[in-house]
Design an enzyme around this catalytic site. Structure first.
Site, PDB file in Angstrom:
ATOM      1  CB  VAL A  13      33.632  43.986  43.869  1.00 30.18           C
ATOM      2  CG1 VAL A  13      34.078  42.555  44.151  1.00 30.18           C
ATOM      3  CG2 VAL A  13      33.417  44.187  42.373  1.00 30.18           C
ATOM      4  CB  THR A 119      42.173  45.194  42.799  1.00 23.01           C
ATOM      5  OG1 THR A 119      41.586  45.474  44.059  1.00 23.01           O
ATOM      6  CG2 THR A 119      42.336  46.479  42.002  1.00 23.01           C
ATOM      7  CG  ASN A 120      40.152  43.004  37.189  1.00 24.81           C
ATOM      8  OD1 ASN A 120      40.773  41.957  37.084  1.00 24.81           O
ATOM      9  ND2 ASN A 120      38.825  43.049  37.216  1.00 24.81           N
ATOM     10  CG  HIS A 175      40.146  37.976  35.289  1.00 24.69           C
ATOM     11  ND1 HIS A 175      39.066  37.238  34.906  1.00 24.69           N
ATOM     12  CD2 HIS A 175      39.638  39.108  35.831  1.00 24.69           C
ATOM     13  CE1 HIS A 175      37.958  37.899  35.198  1.00 24.69           C
ATOM     14  NE2 HIS A 175      38.276  39.035  35.743  1.00 24.69           N
TER      15      HIS A 175
HETATM   16  N1  APR Z   1      42.248  51.853  50.454  1.00 26.37           N
HETATM   17  C1  APR Z   1      40.988  51.404  50.652  1.00 26.37           C
HETATM   18  N2  APR Z   1      40.007  51.545  49.735  1.00 26.37           N
HETATM   19  C2  APR Z   1      40.313  52.177  48.602  1.00 26.37           C
HETATM   20  C3  APR Z   1      41.605  52.683  48.333  1.00 26.37           C
HETATM   21  C4  APR Z   1      42.598  52.505  49.326  1.00 26.37           C
HETATM   22  N3  APR Z   1      43.856  52.959  49.161  1.00 26.37           N
HETATM   23  N4  APR Z   1      41.588  53.266  47.101  1.00 26.37           N
HETATM   24  C5  APR Z   1      40.346  53.111  46.613  1.00 26.37           C
HETATM   25  N5  APR Z   1      39.563  52.461  47.509  1.00 26.37           N
HETATM   26  C6  APR Z   1      38.149  52.124  47.425  1.00 26.37           C
HETATM   27  C7  APR Z   1      37.313  53.214  46.789  1.00 26.37           C
HETATM   28  O1  APR Z   1      37.067  54.296  47.699  1.00 26.37           O
HETATM   29  C8  APR Z   1      36.041  52.442  46.425  1.00 26.37           C
HETATM   30  O2  APR Z   1      35.067  52.509  47.448  1.00 26.37           O
HETATM   31  O3  APR Z   1      37.935  51.002  46.590  1.00 26.37           O
HETATM   32  C9  APR Z   1      36.549  50.998  46.252  1.00 26.37           C
HETATM   33  C10 APR Z   1      36.365  50.459  44.849  1.00 26.37           C
HETATM   34  O4  APR Z   1      35.010  50.349  44.607  1.00 26.37           O
HETATM   35  P1  APR Z   1      34.322  50.563  43.163  1.00 26.37           P
HETATM   36  O5  APR Z   1      34.884  51.787  42.544  1.00 26.37           O
HETATM   37  O6  APR Z   1      32.851  50.432  43.365  1.00 26.37           O
HETATM   38  O7  APR Z   1      34.862  49.348  42.299  1.00 26.37           O
HETATM   39  P2  APR Z   1      34.280  47.841  42.256  1.00 26.37           P
HETATM   40  O8  APR Z   1      33.241  47.736  41.217  1.00 26.37           O
HETATM   41  O9  APR Z   1      33.956  47.427  43.643  1.00 26.37           O
HETATM   42  O10 APR Z   1      35.562  47.056  41.738  1.00 26.37           O
HETATM   43  C11 APR Z   1      36.711  46.941  42.549  1.00 26.37           C
HETATM   44  O11 APR Z   1      37.314  44.790  41.747  1.00 26.37           O
HETATM   45  O12 APR Z   1      36.444  43.395  40.111  1.00 26.37           O
HETATM   46  C12 APR Z   1      37.417  44.353  40.420  1.00 26.37           C
HETATM   47  O13 APR Z   1      37.758  45.447  38.289  1.00 26.37           O
HETATM   48  C13 APR Z   1      37.252  45.604  39.583  1.00 26.37           C
HETATM   49  O14 APR Z   1      39.412  46.470  40.149  1.00 26.37           O
HETATM   50  C14 APR Z   1      38.029  46.588  40.393  1.00 26.37           C
HETATM   51  C15 APR Z   1      37.751  46.129  41.828  1.00 26.37           C
END
Ligand code: APR
Length: 308
Positions: A13, A119-120, A175
């Site tokens: 995202v 974030t969800n 949501h």
């Molecule tokens: N600080 C910075 N980044 C972080 C941290 C942190 N403390 N913890 C996790 N991350 C990063 C992860 O390393 C990862 O690259 O957050 C990113 C999340 O990316 P994805 O796993 O690809 O998830 P995504 O599909 O992008 O969804 C993110 O948005 O729509 C909502 O439900 C979805 O909660 C989820 C969020």
């Protein structure tokens, strides 16, 4: 460029939103993640696409919050995906810890920014951002309703075989499964869809909208939706940066509006340079009001678990 948007989380995202902000030349973009190399690599890749896109946005990937200093807007997509064996509450508490620590850093380096939590579970995470940041409620505005409405618009357009540009959809509430799509305020070229479709068809589209996220999760096998969530986030970013005063459904901290107190729930708001410039209250039928109260109660349950 003189505007700066930080996207925390360079996953699906976050990267999709960052790319679109740069493509549209809305601002310079900082992409931050805890993973080393990933935000730097994705950021550089996006920067190298800018000459083709005709955009002078600068994109920088980083692990260092100092690079985010003075951002106008910070989008938070950092979080964990649910792993096997993890309960919904485990995930909730883990993401809550992440959002807490991210928010502390964001506030330290960009004390005047507007934060868009993505974030969800969205409404509960937005409430964590609000409490931890200490920002006024105008400057914490969660992304959910724009996505849900866009899904409903896509389904209406497919059903009636009309341009998506003619469609308008209205979705209230938290949501999640309890979101409240409002057919009588959803229109095609200004005509309520209740005049254009029978009840069974509307019920089917409403149910598909409420299950929109789950439908994509099931198809993808791993991970969740990101193209539409990315676009929805950028519509909010653009409305704020361009001071458009655009009315969009967003998750905001309600203080009596719609009869809901001290809770983030999705309602129509006017988005402009100051963030949430107005909360728009519309008249609801008894049935609709009951549905939004039920949705708010579902958000409250999560908020009680994370104690914010
Ligand atoms: N600080 C910075 N980044 C972080 C941290 C942190 N403390 N913890 C996790 N991350 C990063 C992860 O390393 C990862 O690259 O957050 C990113 C999340 O990316 P994805 O796993 O690809 O998830 P995504 O599909 O992008 O969804 C993110 O948005 O729509 C909502 O439900 C979805 O909660 C989820 C969020």
């Amino acid at each position: 460029m003189n505007r700066k948007v930080t996207v925390i989380g360079s996953g699906n995202v976050g990267a999709t939103a960052a790319r679109s902000i740069a493509d549209k030349e809305l601002a310079d973009v900082i992409l931050l993640d805890i993973l080393e190399g990933v935000p730097q690599g994705k950021g550089l890749d996006m920067l190298e696409a800018c000459p083709i896109e005709g955009s002078d946005s600068r994109v920088l990937g980083t692990n260092d919050y100092a690079d985010t200093a003075g951002s106008d807007i910070v989008v938070i997509t950092a979080g964990l995906a649910r792993k096997p064996g993890m309960s919904r509450d485990d995930l909730l508490l883990k993401n809550c810890d992440i959002i807490r620590s991210v928010t502390e850093q964001v506030v330290r380096y960009s004390p005047h920014c507007i934060i868009i939590p993505v974030t969800n579970p969205l409404d509960a995470m937005a409430q964590v951002v609000y409490r931890v940041s200490g920002f006024p409620r105008e400057r914490v505005v969660g992304m959910a309703g724009v996505l849900d409405s866009s899904r409903m618009r896509a389904f209406i357009a497919m059903e009636l075989k009309v341009s998506v540009e003619n469609t308008h959809a209205f979705v209230l509430g938290g949501h999640g499964d309890t979101m409240v799509p409002l057919p009588r305020y959803s229109t095609v070229a200004g005509i309520p869809i209740t005049e254009l479709m029978d009840k069974a068809t509307i019920d089917r589209l409403v149910a598909r909208t409420a299950n929109g996220g789950a439908e994509i999760v099931k198809l993808l096998g791993t991970g969740s939706a990101y193209y539409a969530p990315g676009s929805a986030t950028v519509e909010m970013v653009e409305a704020i940066l361009k001071d458009k005063k655009k009315i969009l459904p967003c998750s905001v901290f309600l203080q009596g509006e719609y009869g809901i107190h001290d809770l983030f729930v999705g309602v129509p708001v006017e988005l402009g340079a100051r963030g949430v410039e107005q909360i728009v209250e519309i008249k609801l039928t008894d049935e609709e009001a009951a549905a939004i109260r039920k949705s708010a109660a579902a958000v409250k349950e999560l908020v009680d678990v994370v104690k914010v």
